[in-house]
Write an enzyme that holds these catalytic residues in place. Structure first.
Site, short mmCIF file in Angstrom:
data_model
loop_
_atom_site.label_atom_id
_atom_site.label_comp_id
_atom_site.label_asym_id
_atom_site.label_seq_id
_atom_site.Cartn_x
_atom_site.Cartn_y
_atom_site.Cartn_z
N SER A 131 0.87 -1.18 0.00
CA SER A 131 0.00 0.00 0.00
C SER A 131 0.90 1.22 0.00
CB SER A 131 -0.86 -0.01 1.27
OG SER A 131 -1.44 1.26 1.48
N TYR A 173 -1.71 -1.05 10.46
CA TYR A 173 -1.83 -1.25 9.00
C TYR A 173 -0.56 -0.78 8.29
CZ TYR A 173 -3.77 -1.09 4.26
OH TYR A 173 -4.00 -1.30 2.92
#
Ligand SMILES: NC(=O)c1ccc[n+]([C@@H]2O[C@H](COP(=O)([O-])OP(=O)(O)OC[C@H]3O[C@@H](n4cnc5c(N)ncnc54)[C@H](O)[C@@H]3O)[C@@H](O)[C@H]2O)c1
Length: 258
Positions: free
Chosen positions: A149, A162
């Site tokens: 990401s 995350y």
């Protein structure tokens, strides 16, 4: 467009979003797809979509946080299609939107088990199989893409576990790429910006202001679409890109350019 005829692709988290779009794109380009997901209903739906388009796919229920389940899923892939050419480790969770001090040990452990463990165990099972099979007439023995990401290359306020998990995915990718380069296995990561999928759309539904905020920080002024990420994943796996390994490709609408 790249041709993946007779190649077998195994995709985790292919029951929705980026994983589903990637499965559909590979099949359109000639591959046979193994749709692996913890969500049986959605995984089967992806297979139905592929079959409706005359493609070849199977669904395998699999929790990527459990190494034995990934091992078994790769074995079932080989039992069904005879080999494994491409592994896409995409399954992941977004976790709780909260500051560091509000994240619990359970939030952290679950994030690491799925987002990092899934990639680690996924690559182990995939590489083991790729090393054990004949080369299938392709220049390359195997290709792997891990889905990181933009939060894997920069911090993400309200998402420490995350962001940590996605940084870890890049470390795993680079290290595995070094270790298996001479074995003709290419391993890359992709780092998408905010992309319309259940993960992001649920966040927007809960707090509609978020969409405008996301758009504002992306120079091209919009979020990504799963199909765009899928095309980049195919590009990374294409035999014409044989020089490209150990990279973390940022698909971010210009976000990290500034
Ligand atoms: N959507 C975004 O903005 C965005 C941006 C950057 C990276 N990503 C990453 O892309 C990947 C795909 O996310 P998405 O946006 O398509 O989300 P999504 O929620 O639409 O899809 C995720 C899929 O993974 C599956 N999954 C979750 N936990 C699993 C487990 N333990 N085992 C097997 N399958 C599991 C879910 O059932 C679902 O089908 C994730 O790794 C995510 O972190 C997403």
């Amino acid at each position: 467009m790249s041709n993946f005829t007779n190649q077998v692709v195994f995709i985790t988290g292919a029951g929705a979003g980026i994983g589903r779009a990637t499965a559909l794109a590979f099949v359109k380009a000639g591959a046979k797809a193994v749709v692996a997901d913890i969500n049986e209903t959605n995984g089967n739906q992806t297979v139905e979509l592929i079959r409706a388009a005359n493609g070849d796919a199977i669904f395998i229920a699999c929790d990527v946080a459990i190494p034995q389940q990934i091992e078994a899923a790769i074995q079932q892939t080989v039992d069904t299609y005879g080999r494994l050419d491409i592994g896409i480790n995409n399954a992941g969770i977004g976790g709780r939107f909260a500051r560091l001090l509000e994240q619990t040990p359970n939030d952290f452990d679950q994030m690491m088990a799925i987002n990092v463990g899934g990639v680690f165990y996924g690559m182990q099972a995939q590489i083991r199989q790729m090393l054990n099979q004949p080369e299938n007439g392709h220049a390359e023995r195997g290709k792997i893409v891990n889905v990181s990401s933009i939060a894997g290359v920069r911090g993400m306020a309200m998402g420490a576990p995350y962001s940590a998990s996605k940084h870890a995915v890049i470390g795993l990718t680079k290290t595995a790429a070094l270790e298996y380069a001479r074995k003709n296995i290419r391993i890359n990561a992709i780092c998408p910006v905010y992309t319309h999928s259940a993960m992001v759309d649920e966040l927007i539904q809960a707090a509609p202001i978020m969409e405008e905020r996301m758009r504002k920080v992306i120079p091209i002024g919009r979020l990504g679409q799963p199909e765009e990420i899928a095309q980049a994943i195919l590009w990374l796996c294409s035999d014409e890109n044989a020089l490209f390994t150990g990279q973390a490709l940022q698909m971010d609408g210009g976000l990290t350019a500034g």
